[in-house]
Design an enzyme around this catalytic site. Structure first.
Site, PDB file in Angstrom:
ATOM      1  N   GLU A 120      61.475  37.646  57.471  1.00 25.43           N
ATOM      2  CA  GLU A 120      60.024  37.554  57.310  1.00 25.43           C
ATOM      3  C   GLU A 120      59.235  38.317  58.366  1.00 25.43           C
ATOM      4  OE1 GLU A 120      61.379  33.873  59.603  1.00 25.43           O
ATOM      5  OE2 GLU A 120      62.135  35.199  58.039  1.00 25.43           O
ATOM      6  N   HIS A 151      65.913  37.030  60.754  1.00 24.86           N
ATOM      7  CA  HIS A 151      64.616  36.667  60.163  1.00 24.86           C
ATOM      8  C   HIS A 151      64.076  37.802  59.290  1.00 24.86           C
ATOM      9  CE1 HIS A 151      63.935  32.839  62.261  1.00 24.86           C
ATOM     10  NE2 HIS A 151      64.665  33.384  63.213  1.00 24.86           N
ATOM     11  N   CYS A 164      68.417  31.711  59.394  1.00 26.97           N
ATOM     12  CA  CYS A 164      68.726  31.308  60.767  1.00 26.97           C
ATOM     13  C   CYS A 164      69.233  29.851  60.799  1.00 26.97           C
ATOM     14  CB  CYS A 164      67.511  31.521  61.664  1.00 26.97           C
ATOM     15  SG  CYS A 164      67.916  31.543  63.429  1.00 26.97           S
TER      16      CYS A 164
END
Length: 517
Positions: A178, A176, A88
């Site tokens: 994660e 993202h 990002c």
């Protein structure tokens, strides 16, 4: 066999640019068996070179790279030859610092998005489907990529969703990886960690135990360590680990303030004092705390009274001891991150722990300060600690004092203790004790009319709170099956005196907090 140290393990470091998901990145890498830590974005290339990581990740963040005062990066990091992944804001920073262009997006992307992998030779998307669902959270986007980079994925709103410079091993993704909402997030991170960085999954909790025991013995020598036991997971694990390292050189103080859960005092003493042999000074301060709380209804006043009284009791007991050189704490890695990713900052802010007098000079021991909460539980299991202690529910410092709304009395505490035990028993039977992040009962102080048997009642209402969260910063109420809630309700009303109504809290955080007070 030579003792291992941190230089023996492959590492991937994460530079902190302020994303709410920073801890998740570090945790995901550790879950792969690779040690990872979060470092300030001001970390220099020279400092990184000393650490010798296998890879570097630039996290996301709330800033715009083109604004004055935006978080930056030491440009020499790009010349280290260490693989880099920007997530990002991290991708935008890579582009911006290497000659690309970043602008405010006309259509911000927050939430799920569909992306298309456009380059079958991509290192990041190797072995993964062409179409994927990812989690976006950005208001800026890359509009031109630097020389030497290629686009490997796109979305309808973001033409440069993922970029790669395979010669320099520098990569960027706008989404993202994660978070769980990104369908193949773990696979992308694995492709980077193992495929690009060549890291080995050689980090285990058993290695951590061996290294910490050696480190503690070297630090303490033949001196004594003081530990304040709360009965919670963190201090209990610290106690068992320290005792394994230095035995009776550890002295623990356990203050029973009368605000603990049912059976908690007995369990701590039997398990930690009995099975594990910790030297525990148990202080019965129930009457002292209850007398101070008499007539007090304001939640902040209750918190202050409980906190100040605990400090005073701990101080009184600590001053009776001679030859104590070290103070042990259950500080976690999350505490350090929240203090600005600086260990020194955390030690300073926590140094006068519990408000200990300034003239009581202790050196600090924090053996868990590189671990997350789930890793602490894993450590507890590896140390042979009982399930009931390792998987104990998070518990506030003021204890049941803030789960009884209004004035705290022995009768009200009994209602909360008994109802909370029933909730924990039923959740365990249903297998929810490991899947629901936090759950407990609360006594709001509301009384209402009911009918039990042939008579009218005017008794208390008990509230049930159950939430799921990752870090406690935000939380969503848990969707508990109705049949389980009904069973809990029936048991509490039938088994706990002076209760005739059960309610379930279906608010999230925000706007509510997890605790009611």
């Amino acid at each position: 066999m030579a003792q291992k140290d941190m230089q023996d393990f492959d590492k991937i470091i994460v530079l902190d640019y302020g994303s709410q998901y920073n801890q998740l990145i570090t945790r995901r890498i550790r879950e792969f068996g690779i040690f990872s830590e979060l470092l300030p974005n001001t970390t220099t290339a020279a400092e990184i070179k000393k650490i010798a990581p296998k890879g570097i990740i630039f996290s996301g963040g709330p800033m715009s790279v083109y604004d004055g005062g935006a978080f930056s990066v030491d440009p020499e990091i790009f010349e280290l030859g260490i693989p880099i992944l920007g997530i990002c804001y991290g991708m935008q920073l890579i582009s911006f610092k290497n000659g690309g262009n970043v602008e405010a997006s006309t259509e911000r992307e927050y939430g799920k998005a569909e992306i298309t992998v456009t380059d079958k030779d991509s290192d990041l998307f190797k072995g993964l489907p062409e179409k994927q669902t990812v989690w976006m959270s950005h208001g800026d986007k890359v509009t031109a990529i630097p020389e030497g980079y290629v686009t490997v994925a796109e979305s309808d709103n973001t033409p440069f969703t993922a970029i790669e410079n395979r010669d320099k091993h520098i990569y960027g993704i706008q989404f993202h990886t994660e978070v769980q909402n990104t369908e193949f997030g773990n696979d992308i991170l694995k492709n980077f960690a193992f495929g690009v960085c060549g890291a080995q999954d050689n980090w285990t909790m058993n290695d951590f135990i061996d290294m910490q025991i050696e480190k503690i013995r070297e630090q303490v020598g033949d001196k004594k360590v003081l530990l304040g036991l709360s009965g919670g997971v963190d201090s209990s694990v610290v106690g068992v680990l320290l005792h394994r390292a230095i035995g009776d050189q550890l002295v623990s103080i356990f203050v029973d303030h009368g605000l603990l859960r049912k059976g908690e005092v007995e369990q701590v003493m039997e398990s930690l004092g009995g099975k594990f042999g910790l030297n525990i000074i148990q202080v019965d301060a129930k009457e002292r705390f209850m007398s101070k709380l008499a007539g007090v209804s304001d939640p902040e006043k209750k918190r202050k009274i409980i906190g100040n009284e605990f400090i005073q009791v701990f101080d009184e007991e600590a001053t009776k001891l001679n030859g104590i050189d070290f103070l042990a704490q259950g500080t976690l890695y999350t505490d350090i991150i929240e203090s600005g990713t600086s260990t020194a900052t955390t030690i300073k802010s926590h140094h006068n722990v519990g408000g200990l007098p300034e003239d009581m000079q202790f050196s600090l021991i924090e053996p868990l300060n590189t671990l997350f909460k789930d890793e602490v539980r894993d450590l507890g299991e590896k140390l042979g600690m009982p399930y009931e202690l390792v998987w104990r529910q998070p518990f506030p410092g003021p204890g049941l004092g803030i789960r009884v709304l209004g004035e705290v009395t022995e009768d009200k505490l009994k209602i909360v203790r008994d109802s909370d035990l029933i909730l924990r028993e039923e959740f365990a039977l249903a297998g929810l004790d490991k899947t629901v992040w936090q759950y407990f009962t609360v006594l709001p102080g509301i009384r209402s009319v009911g009918v039990m048997g042939d008579g009218r009642t005017y008794d208390y209402t008990v509230g049930i709170r159950a939430v799921n969260s990752i870090d406690g910063m935000t939380a969503d109420f848990s969707r508990i099956p109705w049949d389980i809630l009904q069973k809990v309700s029936v048991r509490i009303v039938n088994e706990v005196d002076h209760v005739n109504r059960i309610v379930y809290d279906i608010t999230s955080k925000p706007p509510s907090t997890v605790e009611w007070e």
